[in-house]
Design a protein around this motif. Structure first.
Motif, short mmCIF file in Angstrom:
data_model
loop_
_atom_site.label_atom_id
_atom_site.label_comp_id
_atom_site.label_asym_id
_atom_site.label_seq_id
_atom_site.Cartn_x
_atom_site.Cartn_y
_atom_site.Cartn_z
N LEU A 195 -1.17 15.01 -2.77
CA LEU A 195 0.13 14.34 -2.71
C LEU A 195 1.23 14.84 -3.11
N GLU A 196 0.93 15.23 -4.38
CA GLU A 196 2.11 16.13 -5.31
C GLU A 196 2.72 16.95 -4.57
N ARG A 197 1.77 18.05 -4.17
CA ARG A 197 2.28 19.28 -3.30
C ARG A 197 2.67 18.79 -2.09
N TYR A 198 2.28 17.87 -1.31
CA TYR A 198 2.91 17.33 -0.15
C TYR A 198 4.40 17.01 -0.38
N SER A 199 4.57 16.26 -1.49
CA SER A 199 5.77 15.97 -1.82
C SER A 199 6.74 16.89 -2.35
N ARG A 200 6.30 17.98 -2.77
CA ARG A 200 7.01 19.11 -2.82
C ARG A 200 7.62 19.86 -1.85
N GLU A 201 6.57 20.27 -0.94
CA GLU A 201 6.51 21.30 0.10
C GLU A 201 6.82 20.86 1.38
N ILE A 202 6.63 19.65 1.41
CA ILE A 202 6.69 18.98 3.20
C ILE A 202 8.00 17.77 2.99
N SER A 203 7.70 16.85 2.31
CA SER A 203 8.63 15.81 2.32
C SER A 203 9.95 16.20 2.18
N PRO A 204 10.48 17.15 1.39
CA PRO A 204 11.88 17.43 1.18
C PRO A 204 12.65 18.05 2.72
N LEU A 248 9.21 10.01 -0.46
CA LEU A 248 9.12 10.57 -1.94
C LEU A 248 8.65 9.28 -2.85
N LYS A 249 9.61 8.03 -2.54
CA LYS A 249 9.05 7.01 -3.29
C LYS A 249 7.85 6.50 -2.78
N SER A 250 7.54 6.30 -1.62
CA SER A 250 6.26 5.90 -1.11
C SER A 250 4.95 6.80 -1.79
N ILE A 251 5.12 7.89 -1.81
CA ILE A 251 4.28 9.05 -2.47
C ILE A 251 4.12 8.34 -3.62
N ALA A 252 5.14 8.29 -4.63
CA ALA A 252 5.24 7.99 -6.02
C ALA A 252 4.29 6.55 -6.07
N ARG A 253 4.71 5.63 -5.66
CA ARG A 253 4.11 4.46 -5.55
C ARG A 253 2.59 4.43 -5.28
N LEU A 254 2.27 5.16 -4.44
CA LEU A 254 0.74 5.58 -3.92
C LEU A 254 0.06 6.12 -5.11
N LEU A 255 0.80 7.12 -5.60
CA LEU A 255 0.11 7.70 -6.82
C LEU A 255 -0.10 6.96 -7.81
N ASP A 256 0.56 5.99 -8.35
CA ASP A 256 0.41 5.20 -9.16
C ASP A 256 -0.63 4.09 -8.94
N ALA A 257 -0.67 3.70 -7.83
CA ALA A 257 -1.62 2.81 -7.37
C ALA A 257 -3.20 3.25 -7.06
N LEU A 258 -3.10 4.37 -6.85
CA LEU A 258 -4.68 5.16 -6.66
C LEU A 258 -5.25 5.14 -7.58
N MET A 289 -8.51 -3.42 -1.67
CA MET A 289 -8.08 -3.95 -2.91
C MET A 289 -6.38 -4.41 -2.85
N ARG A 290 -5.59 -3.20 -2.12
CA ARG A 290 -4.29 -3.41 -2.12
C ARG A 290 -3.88 -4.64 -1.26
#
Length: 125
Positions: free
Chosen positions: A72-81, A90-100, A122-123
């Motif tokens: 997910l971090e790689r995706y946010s660096r290479e694809i999302s921008p 990017l905000k959604s990915i950050a929230r997802l990473l926290d929740a996982l 669970m969510r």
């Protein structure tokens, strides 16, 4: 093992009366898996050989080493921008990473549909 006079990569050995181990060497590393049936071991070994020939094996090994969080971090660096909605994504990915939680530390190859279903359930509670 030989087929048409050519030596094939890998081998299957018997483990006791009811188990089989298939293995092959890839870049100096032995890749193994145990099976209850010899046919399953042969099929697994054939799939690995095909993957090696076509270059898919490297991608399979990557999924065994990279975690869901790293992916997910790689995706946010290479694809999302490159997207119009990059900021929101990017905000959604950050929230997802926290929740996982601990699920983010599992290798991609070890994340199953049931894990994702349990996470979603669970969510939604």
């Amino acid at each position: 093992m030989k087929k048409n006079g050519k030596k094939k990569a890998g081998r299957i050995s018997r483990l006791g009366d009811h188990r089989f181990r298939a293995w092959l060497m890839v870049d100096g590393t032995r890749i193994t898996k145990n099976f209850l049936f010899e046919e399953d071991a042969v099929q697994w070994l054939d799939q690995r050989r095909d993957a090696l020939k076509s270059g898919r094996f490297a991608a399979q090994r990557l999924s065994e080493t990279i975690t869901l969080g790293e992916a997910l971090e790689r995706y946010s660096r290479e694809i999302s921008p490159r997207k119009k909605t990059a900021k929101a994504e990017l905000k959604s990915i950050a929230r997802l990473l926290d929740a996982l939680g601990p699920l983010a530390t599992r290798p991609l190859a070890m994340v199953h549909t049931s894990d994702i279903s349990a996470f979603v359930a669970m969510r939604l509670r």
